[in-house]
Design an enzyme around this catalytic site. Sequence first.
Site, PDB file in Angstrom:
ATOM      1  N   GLU A 118       0.813  -1.214   0.000  1.00 40.50           N
ATOM      2  CA  GLU A 118       0.000   0.000   0.000  1.00 40.50           C
ATOM      3  C   GLU A 118       0.854   1.276   0.000  1.00 40.50           C
ATOM      4  O   GLU A 118       0.500   2.263  -0.655  1.00 40.50           O
ATOM      5  CB  GLU A 118      -0.909  -0.003   1.232  1.00 40.50           C
ATOM      6  CG  GLU A 118      -1.971   1.067   1.207  1.00 40.50           C
ATOM      7  CD  GLU A 118      -2.936   0.940   2.385  1.00 40.50           C
ATOM      8  OE1 GLU A 118      -3.821   1.784   2.490  1.00 40.50           O
ATOM      9  OE2 GLU A 118      -2.784   0.000   3.179  1.00 40.50           O
ATOM     10  N   ASP A 119       1.979   1.254   0.725  1.00 43.23           N
ATOM     11  CA  ASP A 119       2.730   2.497   0.951  1.00 43.23           C
ATOM     12  C   ASP A 119       4.061   2.591   0.220  1.00 43.23           C
ATOM     13  O   ASP A 119       4.779   3.578   0.370  1.00 43.23           O
ATOM     14  CB  ASP A 119       2.982   2.678   2.460  1.00 43.23           C
ATOM     15  CG  ASP A 119       1.687   2.901   3.228  1.00 43.23           C
ATOM     16  OD1 ASP A 119       0.700   3.302   2.601  1.00 43.23           O
ATOM     17  OD2 ASP A 119       1.674   2.663   4.453  1.00 43.23           O
TER      18      ASP A 119
END
Length: 482
Positions: free
Chosen positions: A102-103
């Site tokens: 996600e990051d």
Amino acid sequence: MPTTAVTARRKEPQSSKVGRPPVFTGQVVISDLIEVLEEYLDPKEVKAVYKAYLFGADAHDGQRRRSGEAFISHPLSVALILADMRLDSPSISAAILHDVIEDTPTLREQLAESFGEDVALLVDGVSKIDQIEFESKEHAEAENFRKMLLAMAKDIRVILIKLADRIHNMRTLDSLRSDQRKRIAQQTFDIYAPIANRLGMYTWTQELEDLSFQHLYPKRYSAIRKEISKRRGNRKRVVDRSRLKITEELEETGINATVVGREKNIYSVYRKMQDRRGPMAEMGGIFAIRIIVSTVDECYRVLGIIHNLYKPVPGMFKDYIAISKANGYQSLHTQLFGTFGQSIEVQIRTTDMHWVAESGVASHWRYKSQGGEAPPQILANRWLVDLIETQQESGNPSEFLEHLKTDLFPDEIYVFTPKGDIKKLPKGASALDFAYAIHSDIGNHCIGAKISNEAIPLHHVLNNGDHIEVLTARSACPTPLW
């Protein structure tokens, strides 16, 4: 009692136990995690986790949390929470890597190639839960719950990692704005704490409840905490005297037991005040005694001994060993008129029951390592399958959401079939609900019911201990009134 925050742990530099120097990551260092893992994993698995740490530290390099600490300290803290529950190495590795998809630019395929499909599936599942927005209209909310349930059903470890992630985020909410803290706390209170409770994870449930309560109602939280602290000295003396007396009595009878005093978490005290509509000064059971023995037989022997030692409070005995809770929880609960005439709550359970009571479905991995069965894991899977079947059968998202919320906030009753089998139903269940709980065919063809041989209507609300017989006819069928 509320769990002490992992982020409070700091260590001085020391040689790494997997052949590399430790890397400092804010308040938590990799050696903290390695030390716990070496207590229950073999060296090969520990090295696999360390490899995941190096990958995660590199992927998150340069990223910082709102609090200013290096971002990698967050997944490390999540991994440490899971390690304290003795989860397996893929779960720990996935916890360290749970934010990389996600990051960071990391792809799922890279994780599968480097750490195997098991870890990649877990990280992907947690990432999908992170993408769920709970602040939505009712239909969308039901759909979001469904996505979470499907992720849990594929692998229960997905929700365990997400719960640990939520615990650490709740511990470190202070760096966010007030409105953000309240939004996250409300979401935790409405969704994650009830799920932890439904999975039997009382240690996590209590911490999530207390942290949510603290941020949603800071004045109430502070007032109750101060009152508990004020009463702690006197009540502790009462509990300690009773505990020592019970210990001496058990030693004389030859029962080897661990007898400890415990304190209820702040939110459960508040809930009890709400239920009884009274001030805290009138509340009993805030301080209690827990007795842990080796066998079920000893549980009942201890119960007899302490009831002979102190008078039991009428109507306050509950046997969750003979009839366990839906999430696998087992224990004997009783309340006594203790030392100086003050009432004291006592819980009696075996060592295995205690582990299940504290860690619920997470106890599966300890059972697995010992080659035993894991009742909470089986019950959790059965619960998830039932919920997903309900969702598939329900054409109305609102109906499914109502069913789910009823399931997450259970207030159970126990009733008996004519053959003496026990059925658990939610409080407020009717004779018709009981008929369908036996079998859908019985529900479809029922025409009436009896409690202790007395006829009752199908809409009759059942009570604990009712013995119910359902009357059926082949020609009968469901009516719109139902």
